[in-house]
Scaffold this motif. Structure first.
Motif, PDB file in Angstrom:
ATOM      1  N   GLY A 120       0.817  -1.208   0.000  1.00  0.00           N
ATOM      2  CA  GLY A 120       0.000   0.000   0.000  1.00  0.00           C
ATOM      3  C   GLY A 120       0.845   1.250   0.000  1.00  0.00           C
ATOM      4  N   VAL A 121       0.176   2.379   0.284  1.00  0.00           N
ATOM      5  CA  VAL A 121       0.827   3.684   0.311  1.00  0.00           C
ATOM      6  C   VAL A 121       0.710   4.259   1.713  1.00  0.00           C
ATOM      7  CG1 VAL A 121       0.801   6.038  -0.590  1.00  0.00           C
ATOM      8  CG2 VAL A 121       0.369   4.111  -2.135  1.00  0.00           C
ATOM      9  N   LEU A 122       1.863   4.649   2.273  1.00  0.00           N
ATOM     10  CA  LEU A 122       1.919   5.255   3.596  1.00  0.00           C
ATOM     11  C   LEU A 122       1.966   6.774   3.436  1.00  0.00           C
ATOM     12  CD1 LEU A 122       2.357   4.994   6.714  1.00  0.00           C
ATOM     13  CD2 LEU A 122       4.817   5.029   6.225  1.00  0.00           C
ATOM     14  N   THR A 123       1.043   7.460   4.106  1.00  0.00           N
ATOM     15  CA  THR A 123       0.981   8.928   4.066  1.00  0.00           C
ATOM     16  C   THR A 123       1.170   9.473   5.478  1.00  0.00           C
ATOM     17  OG1 THR A 123      -0.569   8.851   2.205  1.00  0.00           O
ATOM     18  CG2 THR A 123      -0.407  10.919   3.412  1.00  0.00           C
ATOM     19  N   VAL A 124       2.092  10.426   5.609  1.00  0.00           N
ATOM     20  CA  VAL A 124       2.360  11.054   6.904  1.00  0.00           C
ATOM     21  C   VAL A 124       2.030  12.536   6.790  1.00  0.00           C
ATOM     22  CG1 VAL A 124       4.057  11.475   8.719  1.00  0.00           C
ATOM     23  CG2 VAL A 124       4.198   9.389   7.352  1.00  0.00           C
ATOM     24  N   THR A 125       1.218  13.042   7.720  1.00  0.00           N
ATOM     25  CA  THR A 125       0.824  14.452   7.730  1.00  0.00           C
ATOM     26  C   THR A 125       0.952  14.996   9.142  1.00  0.00           C
ATOM     27  OG1 THR A 125      -1.512  13.929   8.140  1.00  0.00           O
ATOM     28  CG2 THR A 125      -0.827  14.127   5.841  1.00  0.00           C
ATOM     29  N   GLY A 126       0.978  16.302   9.247  1.00  0.00           N
ATOM     30  CA  GLY A 126       1.016  16.936  10.557  1.00  0.00           C
ATOM     31  C   GLY A 126       0.916  18.437  10.416  1.00  0.00           C
ATOM     32  N   ALA A 127      -0.248  18.999  10.729  1.00  0.00           N
ATOM     33  CA  ALA A 127      -0.416  20.451  10.650  1.00  0.00           C
ATOM     34  C   ALA A 127       0.577  21.125  11.588  1.00  0.00           C
ATOM     35  CB  ALA A 127      -1.844  20.846  11.016  1.00  0.00           C
TER      36      ALA A 127
END
Length: 682
Positions: free
Chosen positions: A615-622
């Protein structure tokens, strides 16, 4: 000598943003201030020095066609109910004037134009123009959105991340969400939402005047989050076909949604479901300065005929049937906003329910609220707005009916199922806060949220607690987890002094949280003989391969129907539950985190499934990562573990959420994880 004129007006952004607690909006390069509190500008003059006996300053503030003219005085004494401006003599000199401007706490919210003019004795005039954005002020006691505790203002106005709660009361899912109110473009999108509303298009001046009232603002926003009656933000979709857009379960925050809506020329973003509608509304209200929190109601009733009764129908073999327009959503998510209710009286001040998910029309449009939580608890269904509808969502009775050959062969009544748990994120901590008691009177001791609840049913002629008939209960051994069998037991008790022979039907159906179940995907049948007063336990299991098709956000309706072969009476026990997905582990390597410096984090995952996944790993953080960081995860065998290093750079001090999501390639499952990052001041 050159005559007096204005050379430049400085908006003193840094000073004002900090004083008004709007420094998170600094990327907008705009002056963002709160009503009811002064902000300061400096005026650079050129030519001869300013003479206070012959020269004077005037400020014109305008919102659309509404405007206020005010003289700039040397006196700080001005009514708080009127716009005012005064020169600060302690910091001003003859070439630079520092002016303090204050908007009343009842001013309309919006983007203002400001013109500052200097007039001389011979009527010469020099002017300079600027702009500022005015928001509600929960720090100001005169503002209708004033909330008296600093930790609550930090949580419900300033915090740009939170948790949404889904699933079922016995198996809660904590869903991380980034509200993104400080991300570039979000402030502008929220202000545009007010500008493209039908109320604004119909009568701009009236709309601007009404924007002083949080009740009015909240109803406009509630309607504008969905697109059923206007150019709203989100299109709802509960069909499981998301090819024309994004599956609601894939969203991780409000920023992408609001920016896509604005950049598309205000075309609805596809797609949302209740928690997405609510989370986006929470972002908009926090941006506008109204304290807001996301609330989950478990076993939420949708009472279409206003009789406070929800009918549920089962077949003789335990299959749930879609025969009623009424429904019970396993969970439903709305928001609460904090405000005074001068229209209803001070006893209704406080939290107000607002629901942007399009269910029923209110005043002719798809919106809901603000309904005072206190009115719901005291059943004040005579009050505005939509109190009866919300009251039913948390208080309706459930009538369960078993049908055989078109006839009613079993009946039971449950007064506790609906609104069994109402919760929100706790202030300052990433955990649940139970607020059920704010909405309804709790009967008896409140059970813990982790307890295994089961539905008990007696025969068709006796109510719960009767001493005769057959008692059946259904309970799970533990909260079901992806990749593991679902183990449960059906406990049957013969409560009479005669032997009973019973047919046993156990049935499992997949269902969406807001729909009736689909066809049976697992069933088991048996015949059971019970001696007088005998109790027996039937153990069952559903193997992982039998429910692999159950995607994220899909629940399972499990029911057991017993038939007394001599009297043909039926007895029902049922349970609806979700499958817990595995979690990503997000860890920050360093203890001391400071702004404007690279720091490291690790995201790890162990495959619990009995088959390989990718799959695809997405990392976010405002406030931690600009945009998104994505990685493609190669095929991982069962039991295999993978680690991914991530770099983040905080933009400011405070508490931020670093979240990760893994979208599996071969199925509609998103695996999530998060950690809270505490950024220290340098």
């Amino acid at each position: 000598m050159e005559d007096l004129s204005i050379q430049h007006v400085h908006l003193e952004l840094s000073e004002n943003l900090e004083a008004h607690r709007t420094q998170g909006f600094s990327n907008a390069n705009a002056l963002v201030v709160r009503r009811g509190a002064p902000f300061r500008v400096s005026v650079q003059l050129k030519g001869r020095p300013f003479n206070p006996t012959t020269d004077y300053l005037r400020i014109r503030v305008s919102l659309g066609r509404l405007y206020v003219l005010m003289p700039v005085t040397f006196s700080r004494r001005a009514p708080s109910s009127r716009w005012s401006a005064h020169i600060d003599p302690t910091t001003s000199n003859k070439q630079t004037l520092f002016i303090s401007i204050c908007a009343p706490a009842s001013s309309p919210v919006g983007s203002y134009r400001v013109q500052l003019s200097v007039f001389t004795q011979d009527r010469q005039r020099s002017a300079a123009n600027g702009s500022f954005i005015l928001l509600c002020n929960p720090w100001c006691s005169e503002d209708e959105v004033y909330i008296p505790f600093e930790d609550q203002r930090e949580e419900y106005v300033q915090s740009d991340s939170g948790l949404l709660f889904k699933g079922t009361p016995m198996n809660l899912v904590s869903r991380p969400w980034s509200f993104d109110q400080y991300e570039p473009g979000v402030l502008e999108a929220c202000l545009n939402l007010l500008q493209v509303s039908p109320q604004h298009k119909r009568n701009r001046t009236k709309d601007y005047r009404n924007r002083c009232d949080p009740v009015y603002i909240s109803r406009v926003v509630s309607a504008m989050i969905n697109c059923e009656d206007d150019r709203g933000v989100l299109k709802g979709n509960w069909s499981n076909d998301y090819k024309q857009g994004v599956s609601p379960s894939k969203w991780t925050g409000s920023g992408d949604i609001l920016k896509q809506w604005a950049q598309s020329g205000f075309s609805p973003v596809k797609y949302g479901q209740c928690w997405v509608f609510a989370a986006v509304m929470c972002t908009v209200m926090r941006v506008l300065g109204v304290p807001c929190r996301v609330v989950s109601n478990f076993n939420s009733a949708h009472d279409t005929n206003d009789n406070l009764v929800i009918e549920e129908y089962y077949s003789e073999t335990g299959q749930k049937m879609n025969l009623s327009k009424d429904s019970i959503w396993n969970f439903h998510v709305w928001v609460e906003c904090w405000m005074s209710r001068r229209d209803l009286g001070s006893e209704m001040d406080g939290w107000q329910v607002l629901d942007p998910t399009p269910q029923e029309r209110s005043g002719g449009v798809f919106c809901c609220g603000p309904a005072p939580v206190k009115a719901i608890r005291s059943r004040r269904i005579d009050l505005l707005y939509d109190v009866p509808f919300v009251y039913a969502e948390v208080n309706a009775d459930v009538h369960t009916i078993i049908l055989g050959q078109g006839q009613v062969v079993g009946f039971s009544k449950d007064t506790e199922k609906v609104g069994s748990l109402i919760c929100t994120k706790a202030v300052g901590f990433p955990r649940l806060q139970n607020i059920t008691g704010d909405y309804k009177f709790i009967k008896g001791p409140t059970s813990t949220i982790s307890s295994m609840s089961s539905t008990m049913s007696e025969d068709s002629t006796t109510s719960r607690g009767s001493s005769k008939g057959v008692l059946v209960s259904l309970s799970l051994d533990k909260s079901p987890v992806a990749g593991e069998p679902i183990r449960f037991m059906v406990k049957v008790m013969n409560k009479q002094s005669v032997t009973k022979r019973l047919k046993v039907h156990v049935n499992a159906q997949a269902k969406e949280y807001n729909h009736s179940p689909s066809d049976t995907f697992w069933e088991n049948h048996a015949v059971l003989q019970l001696a007088p007063m005998e109790v027996t336990v039937l153990r069952n299991q559903i193997l992982p391969a039998q429910f692999e098709h159950v995607d994220e956000d899909i629940l399972i309706n499990l029911a057991a129907v017993l038939e007394d072969m001599s009297s043909h009476e039926r007895f029902l026990a049922s349970e609806e539950f979700n499958i817990t997905s595995p979690e990503l582990i997000v860890q920050v390597a360093e203890e001391s985190i400071v702004p404007n410096k690279d720091h490291a984090a690790t995201v790890s995952f162990t495959n619990p499934f009995p088959h390989p996944v990718s799959g695809v790993l997405t990392v976010t953080g405002a406030g931690l990562i600009h945009g998104k960081t994505q990685f493609r995860m190669s095929t991982l065998r069962p039991g295999g573990r993978i680690e991914q290093n991530v770099t983040f750079n905080p933009s400011m001090a405070g508490v931020k959420m670093l979240q990760a999501s893994l979208s599996l390639s071969d199925r509609n499952i998103v695996i999530r994880g998060f950690t809270m990052v505490h950024i220290n001041r340098v």
